[in-house]
Design a protein around this motif. Structure first.
Motif, PDB file in Angstrom:
ATOM      1  N   SER A 189       0.824  -1.200   0.000  1.00 28.61           N
ATOM      2  CA  SER A 189       0.000   0.000   0.000  1.00 28.61           C
ATOM      3  C   SER A 189       0.862   1.255   0.000  1.00 28.61           C
ATOM      4  CB  SER A 189      -0.928  -0.001   1.220  1.00 28.61           C
ATOM      5  OG  SER A 189      -1.673   1.199   1.273  1.00 28.61           O
ATOM      6  N   VAL A 190       1.942   1.233   0.805  1.00 26.77           N
ATOM      7  CA  VAL A 190       2.834   2.394   0.858  1.00 26.77           C
ATOM      8  C   VAL A 190       3.763   2.422  -0.351  1.00 26.77           C
ATOM      9  CG1 VAL A 190       4.562   3.599   2.241  1.00 26.77           C
ATOM     10  CG2 VAL A 190       2.722   2.340   3.364  1.00 26.77           C
ATOM     11  N   LEU A 191       4.174   1.245  -0.809  1.00 28.71           N
ATOM     12  CA  LEU A 191       5.096   1.167  -1.936  1.00 28.71           C
ATOM     13  C   LEU A 191       4.471   1.715  -3.218  1.00 28.71           C
ATOM     14  CD1 LEU A 191       8.001   0.091  -2.241  1.00 28.71           C
ATOM     15  CD2 LEU A 191       7.027  -1.999  -3.203  1.00 28.71           C
ATOM     16  N   CYS A 192       3.189   1.460  -3.409  1.00 29.98           N
ATOM     17  CA  CYS A 192       2.493   1.945  -4.609  1.00 29.98           C
ATOM     18  C   CYS A 192       2.076   3.395  -4.404  1.00 29.98           C
ATOM     19  CB  CYS A 192       1.288   1.062  -4.925  1.00 29.98           C
ATOM     20  SG  CYS A 192       1.724  -0.619  -5.408  1.00 29.98           S
ATOM     21  N   ASP A 193       3.058   4.266  -4.439  1.00 30.73           N
ATOM     22  CA  ASP A 193       2.822   5.695  -4.223  1.00 30.73           C
ATOM     23  C   ASP A 193       2.468   6.366  -5.547  1.00 30.73           C
ATOM     24  OD1 ASP A 193       3.871   8.666  -3.968  1.00 30.73           O
ATOM     25  OD2 ASP A 193       3.619   7.903  -1.921  1.00 30.73           O
ATOM     26  N   PRO A 194       1.552   7.341  -5.534  1.00 30.55           N
ATOM     27  CA  PRO A 194       1.204   8.039  -6.777  1.00 30.55           C
ATOM     28  C   PRO A 194       2.390   8.710  -7.466  1.00 30.55           C
ATOM     29  CG  PRO A 194      -0.406   8.514  -5.069  1.00 30.55           C
ATOM     30  CD  PRO A 194       0.702   7.755  -4.406  1.00 30.55           C
ATOM     31  N   ALA A 195       3.468   9.009  -6.699  1.00 32.64           N
ATOM     32  CA  ALA A 195       4.641   9.660  -7.284  1.00 32.64           C
ATOM     33  C   ALA A 195       5.604   8.674  -7.933  1.00 32.64           C
ATOM     34  CB  ALA A 195       5.384  10.451  -6.201  1.00 32.64           C
TER      35      ALA A 195
ATOM     36  N   VAL B   1      -0.565   2.525 -10.507  1.00 34.10           N
ATOM     37  CA  VAL B   1       0.890   2.412 -10.678  1.00 34.10           C
ATOM     38  C   VAL B   1       1.187   1.229 -11.609  1.00 34.10           C
ATOM     39  CG1 VAL B   1       3.101   2.015  -9.531  1.00 34.10           C
ATOM     40  CG2 VAL B   1       1.319   3.357  -8.385  1.00 34.10           C
ATOM     41  N   PRO B   2       1.862   1.467 -12.737  1.00 36.36           N
ATOM     42  CA  PRO B   2       2.175   0.351 -13.647  1.00 36.36           C
ATOM     43  C   PRO B   2       3.136  -0.646 -13.003  1.00 36.36           C
ATOM     44  CG  PRO B   2       2.452   2.471 -14.741  1.00 36.36           C
ATOM     45  CD  PRO B   2       2.303   2.756 -13.287  1.00 36.36           C
ATOM     46  N   VAL B   3       2.827  -1.913 -13.115  1.00 35.07           N
ATOM     47  CA  VAL B   3       3.722  -2.984 -12.681  1.00 35.07           C
ATOM     48  C   VAL B   3       4.172  -3.724 -13.935  1.00 35.07           C
ATOM     49  CG1 VAL B   3       3.959  -5.118 -11.367  1.00 35.07           C
ATOM     50  CG2 VAL B   3       2.625  -3.225 -10.428  1.00 35.07           C
ATOM     51  N   LEU B   4       5.486  -3.763 -14.139  1.00 39.05           N
ATOM     52  CA  LEU B   4       6.062  -4.352 -15.344  1.00 39.05           C
ATOM     53  C   LEU B   4       6.901  -5.567 -14.958  1.00 39.05           C
ATOM     54  CD1 LEU B   4       7.334  -0.962 -16.824  1.00 39.05           C
ATOM     55  CD2 LEU B   4       5.046  -1.965 -17.056  1.00 39.05           C
TER      56      LEU B   4
END
Length: 312
Positions: free
Chosen positions: A77-83, A108-111
């Motif tokens: 939750s914290v790792l997926c930051d809008p920035a 947040v794109p995950v590749l």
């Protein structure tokens, strides 16, 4: 100014798999530094660089699997930051469901890639440093002479393009004419290239635009070159004292880098191509430790000292 790279550029260039977060592919990437969030996996977010691309390798994901279900969701939750531009999973590893859920919620794109983590970091850093390097465009001509990148500058109509044409005929190579796009790398080196529209083209007044590659072959051009010397052409001024020995080394600054500057006065009868060719060879000799002007000065000083000793 060129636009900043986007996550979609990474996907296209490195052929990355988009696991989720497609709506965030247009996010801009603003820094070339990458980040492996190992401490964040352990719950320490005090100095979390949110603006960097995050890379999750085997170490991070193996540790992640040891966490409780509640901690897993809290970390992601914290790792997926809008920035955060995107999160890249290396080695083709399985993407945790908690990461997919939180990434979809925040866009947040995950590749994912099959590349090893260290190789991925190296290639991403090189790509981003190139795309995010400071750039400028200078009116001039860039040529390669004996392996030395020479940027020829001067007023309009002074003879830059004609000199470049003569240099090409003498076996040297053209990089750009009229407009030179310059970028500064992380180690303060300058590289120049031609805008795509005028690549390989040379404008000669009275003749028009010519294609150097078509006329002289592929060996007469190259796409990019490191700039090491700037040659400035200027109209000969009678009242100006020009350097005749070469002891005074001028410098000129482009972006944040200082380069040696050679000022060549232009007047009828001077073969500019040969002079610039010699300037390039002289620069190479100086880099190899031989300075003709300095040796001449030392010999002159020794000679004068000997004459004074004879008088004594």
């Amino acid at each position: 100014m060129p636009r900043k790279p986007r996550v979609a550029d990474l996907v296209a260039y490195f052929k990355l798999e988009v696991v989720c977060g497609e709506e965030g592919l247009n996010r801009n990437i603003t820094v070339a530094d990458l980040y492996r969030p190992g401490l964040e996996m352990a719950g320490y977010f005090a100095y979390h660089p949110r603006e960097r691309i995050h890379i999750l390798g085997r170490t991070e994901l193996t540790f992640f699997e040891t966490l409780s279900a509640e901690d897993k969701r809290a970390r992601m939750s914290v790792l997926c930051d809008p920035a955060t531009p995107c999160i890249v999973v290396s080695r083709g590893l399985t993407v945790p469901n908690e990461l997919i859920e939180e990434a979809n919620r925040d866009g947040v794109p995950v590749l994912r890639t099959q590349l090893a983590t260290t190789i991925l970091q190296s290639r991403l850093t090189g790509f981003l440093e190139d795309k995010l390097a400071p750039t400028t465009t200078i009116h001039g001509v860039l040529v390669e002479i004996y392996g030395v990148g020479i940027l020829i500058t001067g007023g309009s109509g002074i003879g830059k393009s004609e000199t470049a044409l003569e240099l090409v005929k003498r076996g040297h190579r053209l990089i750009a004419d009229d407009a030179v796009e310059i970028r500064q790398t992380a180690d303060n080196q300058l590289y120049g290239n031609a805008p795509e529209l005028i690549k390989h083209l040379l404008e000669i007044r009275g003749v028009g635009i010519i294609n150097v590659m078509t006329l002289f072959g592929a060996g007469a051009v190259r796409s990019s070159k490191r700039i090491t010397v700037v040659v400035k052409l200027e109209t000969w001024q009678q009242d100006r004292e020009y350097d005749r020995l070469g002891l005074d080394e001028e410098l000129t600054r482009i972006i944040d880098t200082d380069l040696p500057l050679v000022t060549i006065p232009v007047r009828p009868g001077r073969n500019l191509a040969v002079i610039i060719e010699v300037a390039a060879m002289n620069y190479r000799l100086k880099r190899m430790g031989y300075n003709a002007a300095l040796q001449f000065t030392n010999k002159l000083t020794e000679s004068l000292s000997g004459d004074l000793d004879d008088y004594e």
